[in-house]
Design an enzyme around this catalytic site. Structure first.
Site, PDB file in Angstrom:
ATOM      1  N   TYR A  22       0.828  -1.225   0.000  1.00  0.00           N
ATOM      2  CA  TYR A  22       0.000   0.000   0.000  1.00  0.00           C
ATOM      3  C   TYR A  22       0.859   1.270   0.000  1.00  0.00           C
ATOM      4  CZ  TYR A  22      -3.187   3.507   2.054  1.00  0.00           C
ATOM      5  OH  TYR A  22      -3.909   4.639   2.333  1.00  0.00           O
ATOM      6  N   ASN A  43       8.146  -9.884  -1.525  1.00  0.00           N
ATOM      7  CA  ASN A  43       7.826 -11.324  -1.652  1.00  0.00           C
ATOM      8  C   ASN A  43       6.345 -11.548  -1.951  1.00  0.00           C
ATOM      9  OD1 ASN A  43       6.518 -10.947   0.771  1.00  0.00           O
ATOM     10  ND2 ASN A  43       7.848 -12.290   1.974  1.00  0.00           N
ATOM     11  N   LEU A  44       5.589 -10.481  -2.088  1.00  0.00           N
ATOM     12  CA  LEU A  44       4.165 -10.512  -2.464  1.00  0.00           C
ATOM     13  C   LEU A  44       3.312 -11.287  -1.451  1.00  0.00           C
ATOM     14  CD1 LEU A  44       4.428 -10.914  -6.373  1.00  0.00           C
ATOM     15  CD2 LEU A  44       4.309  -8.800  -5.010  1.00  0.00           C
ATOM     16  N   ASN A  46       1.735  -9.960   0.910  1.00  0.00           N
ATOM     17  CA  ASN A  46       0.542  -9.155   1.205  1.00  0.00           C
ATOM     18  C   ASN A  46       0.323  -8.115   0.107  1.00  0.00           C
ATOM     19  OD1 ASN A  46      -1.672  -8.558   2.905  1.00  0.00           O
ATOM     20  ND2 ASN A  46      -0.601  -6.758   3.692  1.00  0.00           N
ATOM     21  N   ASP A  69      12.571 -12.301  -0.846  1.00  0.00           N
ATOM     22  CA  ASP A  69      12.391 -12.023   0.576  1.00  0.00           C
ATOM     23  C   ASP A  69      13.603 -11.284   1.144  1.00  0.00           C
ATOM     24  OD1 ASP A  69      10.429 -13.592   2.826  1.00  0.00           O
ATOM     25  OD2 ASP A  69      12.256 -12.630   3.566  1.00  0.00           O
ATOM     26  N   GLY A  93       7.462  -5.817   5.599  1.00  0.00           N
ATOM     27  CA  GLY A  93       7.232  -6.300   6.953  1.00  0.00           C
ATOM     28  C   GLY A  93       5.790  -6.714   7.106  1.00  0.00           C
ATOM     29  N   SER A 135       6.297   3.297  13.212  1.00  0.00           N
ATOM     30  CA  SER A 135       4.871   3.541  13.439  1.00  0.00           C
ATOM     31  C   SER A 135       4.661   4.279  14.748  1.00  0.00           C
ATOM     32  CB  SER A 135       4.170   2.182  13.505  1.00  0.00           C
ATOM     33  OG  SER A 135       2.860   2.337  13.993  1.00  0.00           O
ATOM     34  N   TYR A 159       3.785  -6.575  17.315  1.00  0.00           N
ATOM     35  CA  TYR A 159       4.035  -5.762  16.115  1.00  0.00           C
ATOM     36  C   TYR A 159       4.758  -4.470  16.504  1.00  0.00           C
ATOM     37  CZ  TYR A 159       3.168  -2.292  12.500  1.00  0.00           C
ATOM     38  OH  TYR A 159       3.332  -1.277  11.583  1.00  0.00           O
ATOM     39  N   LYS A 163       8.719  -3.049  15.694  1.00  0.00           N
ATOM     40  CA  LYS A 163       9.099  -1.753  15.113  1.00  0.00           C
ATOM     41  C   LYS A 163      10.094  -1.046  16.030  1.00  0.00           C
ATOM     42  CE  LYS A 163       6.863  -1.844  11.342  1.00  0.00           C
ATOM     43  NZ  LYS A 163       7.554  -1.745  10.066  1.00  0.00           N
ATOM     44  N   ARG A 302     -12.124  -2.503  21.376  1.00  0.00           N
ATOM     45  CA  ARG A 302     -11.175  -3.519  20.909  1.00  0.00           C
ATOM     46  C   ARG A 302     -10.025  -3.606  21.927  1.00  0.00           C
ATOM     47  NH1 ARG A 302      -8.618  -2.384  15.045  1.00  0.00           N
ATOM     48  NH2 ARG A 302      -7.852  -0.536  16.134  1.00  0.00           N
TER      49      ARG A 302
HETATM   50  P1  NAD Z   1       1.668  -3.664   3.099  1.00  0.00           P
HETATM   51  O1  NAD Z   1       1.450  -4.993   3.722  1.00  0.00           O
HETATM   52  O2  NAD Z   1       0.727  -3.213   2.042  1.00  0.00           O
HETATM   53  O3  NAD Z   1       3.168  -3.564   2.526  1.00  0.00           O
HETATM   54  C1  NAD Z   1       4.223  -4.340   3.041  1.00  0.00           C
HETATM   55  C2  NAD Z   1       4.849  -5.068   1.856  1.00  0.00           C
HETATM   56  O4  NAD Z   1       5.962  -5.841   2.305  1.00  0.00           O
HETATM   57  C3  NAD Z   1       3.882  -6.041   1.173  1.00  0.00           C
HETATM   58  O5  NAD Z   1       3.888  -5.762  -0.200  1.00  0.00           O
HETATM   59  C4  NAD Z   1       4.465  -7.424   1.468  1.00  0.00           C
HETATM   60  O6  NAD Z   1       4.219  -8.335   0.403  1.00  0.00           O
HETATM   61  C5  NAD Z   1       5.939  -7.105   1.655  1.00  0.00           C
HETATM   62  N1  NAD Z   1       6.684  -8.015   2.541  1.00  0.00           N
HETATM   63  C6  NAD Z   1       6.348  -8.426   3.784  1.00  0.00           C
HETATM   64  N2  NAD Z   1       7.322  -9.200   4.285  1.00  0.00           N
HETATM   65  C7  NAD Z   1       8.305  -9.261   3.349  1.00  0.00           C
HETATM   66  C8  NAD Z   1       9.572  -9.897   3.288  1.00  0.00           C
HETATM   67  N3  NAD Z   1      10.023 -10.641   4.304  1.00  0.00           N
HETATM   68  N4  NAD Z   1      10.324  -9.746   2.172  1.00  0.00           N
HETATM   69  C9  NAD Z   1       9.871  -8.994   1.133  1.00  0.00           C
HETATM   70  N5  NAD Z   1       8.677  -8.380   1.135  1.00  0.00           N
HETATM   71  C10 NAD Z   1       7.901  -8.501   2.236  1.00  0.00           C
HETATM   72  O7  NAD Z   1       1.731  -2.590   4.293  1.00  0.00           O
HETATM   73  P2  NAD Z   1       1.782  -1.006   4.240  1.00  0.00           P
HETATM   74  O8  NAD Z   1       0.551  -0.513   4.898  1.00  0.00           O
HETATM   75  O9  NAD Z   1       2.138  -0.532   2.897  1.00  0.00           O
HETATM   76  O10 NAD Z   1       2.963  -0.753   5.265  1.00  0.00           O
HETATM   77  C11 NAD Z   1       4.307  -0.583   4.822  1.00  0.00           C
HETATM   78  C12 NAD Z   1       5.198  -0.444   6.050  1.00  0.00           C
HETATM   79  O11 NAD Z   1       4.728   0.648   6.848  1.00  0.00           O
HETATM   80  C13 NAD Z   1       5.181  -1.669   6.965  1.00  0.00           C
HETATM   81  O12 NAD Z   1       6.490  -1.867   7.468  1.00  0.00           O
HETATM   82  C14 NAD Z   1       4.245  -1.258   8.074  1.00  0.00           C
HETATM   83  O13 NAD Z   1       4.541  -1.918   9.284  1.00  0.00           O
HETATM   84  C15 NAD Z   1       4.523   0.228   8.180  1.00  0.00           C
HETATM   85  N6  NAD Z   1       3.392   0.985   8.742  1.00  0.00           N
HETATM   86  C16 NAD Z   1       2.155   0.870   8.191  1.00  0.00           C
HETATM   87  C17 NAD Z   1       1.082   1.569   8.753  1.00  0.00           C
HETATM   88  C18 NAD Z   1      -0.317   1.432   8.188  1.00  0.00           C
HETATM   89  O14 NAD Z   1      -1.265   1.766   8.890  1.00  0.00           O
HETATM   90  N7  NAD Z   1      -0.507   0.993   6.956  1.00  0.00           N
HETATM   91  C19 NAD Z   1       1.280   2.397   9.862  1.00  0.00           C
HETATM   92  C20 NAD Z   1       2.575   2.508  10.385  1.00  0.00           C
HETATM   93  C21 NAD Z   1       3.631   1.793   9.821  1.00  0.00           C
HETATM   94  N1  UDP Z   2     -12.053   1.242  14.583  1.00  0.00           N
HETATM   95  C1  UDP Z   2     -13.396   0.952  14.660  1.00  0.00           C
HETATM   96  N2  UDP Z   2     -13.880  -0.078  13.901  1.00  0.00           N
HETATM   97  C2  UDP Z   2     -13.098  -0.806  13.058  1.00  0.00           C
HETATM   98  C3  UDP Z   2     -11.725  -0.492  12.970  1.00  0.00           C
HETATM   99  C4  UDP Z   2     -11.239   0.540  13.758  1.00  0.00           C
HETATM  100  O1  UDP Z   2     -14.131   1.592  15.409  1.00  0.00           O
HETATM  101  O2  UDP Z   2     -13.609  -1.738  12.403  1.00  0.00           O
HETATM  102  C5  UDP Z   2     -11.512   2.384  15.356  1.00  0.00           C
HETATM  103  C6  UDP Z   2     -10.406   2.014  16.340  1.00  0.00           C
HETATM  104  O3  UDP Z   2     -10.954   1.631  17.596  1.00  0.00           O
HETATM  105  C7  UDP Z   2      -9.622   3.329  16.416  1.00  0.00           C
HETATM  106  C8  UDP Z   2      -9.777   3.914  15.004  1.00  0.00           C
HETATM  107  O4  UDP Z   2     -10.930   3.289  14.446  1.00  0.00           O
HETATM  108  O5  UDP Z   2     -10.242   4.232  17.331  1.00  0.00           O
HETATM  109  C9  UDP Z   2      -8.575   3.642  14.101  1.00  0.00           C
HETATM  110  O6  UDP Z   2      -8.306   2.257  14.104  1.00  0.00           O
HETATM  111  P1  UDP Z   2      -7.216   1.592  13.153  1.00  0.00           P
HETATM  112  O7  UDP Z   2      -7.190   0.123  13.467  1.00  0.00           O
HETATM  113  O8  UDP Z   2      -7.479   2.008  11.751  1.00  0.00           O
HETATM  114  O9  UDP Z   2      -5.859   2.313  13.596  1.00  0.00           O
HETATM  115  P2  UDP Z   2      -5.061   2.251  14.992  1.00  0.00           P
HETATM  116  O10 UDP Z   2      -5.993   1.814  16.062  1.00  0.00           O
HETATM  117  O11 UDP Z   2      -3.963   1.291  14.749  1.00  0.00           O
HETATM  118  O12 UDP Z   2      -4.583   3.643  15.210  1.00  0.00           O
END
Ligand code: NAD
Ligand code: UDP
Length: 353
Positions: A22, A43-44, A46, A69, A93, A135, A159, A163, A302
């Site tokens: 994403y 590694n696809l 996710n 990977d 990750g 994060s 998780y 990080k 939750r």
């Molecule tokens: P995502 O799952 O869409 O992207 C992660 C990508 O890493 C995926 O394409 C997956 O296939 C790949 N991957 C996982 N393990 C791997 C490995 N061992 N080798 C190679 N590829 C691998 O997630 P995202 O939302 O795009 O998040 C990207 C990064 O940002 C992650 O590290 C996540 O922890 C961090 N992050 C995300 C959020 C969020 O809310 N989306 C918030 C804070 C931090």
């Molecule tokens: N949340 C919710 N319903 C859902 C998913 C999330 O009410 O199905 C709420 C959750 O309790 C939080 C906010 O939405 O207050 C953001 O949640 P999310 O999981 O997106 O992010 P994080 O909690 O990791 O910040």
């Protein structure tokens, strides 16, 4: 820095781990549009390679993918020998909190040990500019908001701890080997999609996060949203978070990349907007943007949730010259464009015209 050698290196390829995901795919697009050559390693597990095909279509430039990977040392050594890599954006990750509680060793193996393998290979190859996806979850339950980078850390699940451990590993590495340049980016809540409607968030199964769930309710894939608690100590009783448009986040990576190309040492910055919105505010903003109702029911809190969390974003502005620009209306409009044109995400889809 700034001599000819560094300037040439500044145009060297950026290795983007997790670049098919994403946030990675939006950042790859921003890199290509800013003129950086990229190489994606994913590694696809996710993600779908379709995301990168669409990125190429928008950018009109190649986004080559190596399916592999980050824990595969031989693959990394080979890749680093073949390509002129100047820096790394490390997104790869696992990221699901609930899953990390159920399968902690997978999270430590992938996120922590995997990053260790990657860093060792990079060090050997002389690639020492590194930007890491951390994060806001490393702060745990905040003592006060807004959260500044010196606030106490205390992640509350595997998780978050994975990080936090990588952050510590990177700081120790930068202290031990001063030629490393390391950026640690603590994202708040990334949402939204590219304005083209061609790329966006495509969670597998039932979404864990609020906004993809809301979008799937609006498009009719799910009946209603469960709001996790209506009795939090917030203005309307629902949880408050700092939602940041993924395109702003992608721009933040470009700024961090410039910084690691210009300065050695480690830095940590929040990437957030500095504003908090409640679950109900986000639901109503999505209803306005989509013109669709988003039925919801207030359900139990939750486990592990916190009342409110938003960033103090000043350090990112001071250090990187970056600030978030897009508000929740745009986040919802763009998320809706993506969701309504790709109701089943990348699965089985041919790119909409
Ligand atoms: P995502 O799952 O869409 O992207 C992660 C990508 O890493 C995926 O394409 C997956 O296939 C790949 N991957 C996982 N393990 C791997 C490995 N061992 N080798 C190679 N590829 C691998 O997630 P995202 O939302 O795009 O998040 C990207 C990064 O940002 C992650 O590290 C996540 O922890 C961090 N992050 C995300 C959020 C969020 O809310 N989306 C918030 C804070 C931090
Ligand atoms: N949340 C919710 N319903 C859902 C998913 C999330 O009410 O199905 C709420 C959750 O309790 C939080 C906010 O939405 O207050 C953001 O949640 P999310 O999981 O997106 O992010 P994080 O909690 O990791 O910040």
């Amino acid at each position: 820095m700034g001599d000819g050698r560094q300037a040439a290196q500044a145009r060297a390829t950026v290795l983007v781990t997790g670049g098919a995901g994403y946030i990675g795919s939006h950042t790859v697009l921003a890199l290509l549009q800013a003129g950086w050559p990229v190489l994606v390693l994913d590694n696809l597990c996710n993600a779908s390679a379709e995301s990168l095909r669409r990125v190429e279509r928008i950018a009109g430039r190649p986004a080559p993918l190596v399916v592999g990977d980050i824990r595969d040392e031989a693959l990394l050594d080979d890749l680093l020998a073949r390509h002129q890599i100047g820096s790394v954006l490390h997104f790869a990750g696992l990221k699901a909190v609930g899953e990390s509680v159920a399968r902690p060793l997978d999270y430590y193996a992938n996120n922590v040990a995997g990053t260790g393998v990657l860093l060792r290979c990079l060090g050997r190859a002389g690639v020492r500019r590194f930007v890491f996806s951390s994060s806001a979850t490393v702060y745990g339950d905040p003592e006060t908001v807004p959260l500044h980078e010196e606030a106490r850390t205390g992640p509350t699940n595997p998780y978050g701890r994975s990080k936090w451990m990588v952050e510590m590993m990177l700081e120790d590495l930068a202290a031990a080997e001063p030629d490393w340049a390391v950026g640690i980016l603590r994202y708040f809540n990334p949402v939204g999609a590219h304005e083209s409607g061609l790329i966006g968030e495509d969670p597998a199964g039932i979404p864990n996060n609020l906004m993809p769930f809301v979008a799937q309710v609006a498009v009719g894939r799910r009946e209603h949203l469960g709001v996790f608690g209506g009795d939090w100590p917030t203005a309307d009783g629902t949880g408050v978070r700092d939602y940041i448009h993924v395109v702003d986040l992608a721009r933040g990576h470009l700024a961090a990349l410039e910084r690691v190309h210009a300065h050695a040492g480690a830095f940590t910055v929040n990437l957030g907007t500095g504003k908090g919105f409640s679950v109900l505010e986000m639901v109503h903003a999505f209803e306005r943007a989509s013109g669709r109702p988003v039925p919801y029911r207030v359900v139990e809190r939750r486990a592990g949730d916190i009342a409110e969390c938003w960033a103090d974003p000043r350090r990112a502005l001071e250090l990187l010259g970056w600030r978030a620009e897009l508000g929740i209306e745009r986040m919802c409009e763009d998320a809706w464009r993506w969701q309504s044109r790709n109701p089943d995400g990348y699965r089985g889809a041919t790119a909409p015209g």
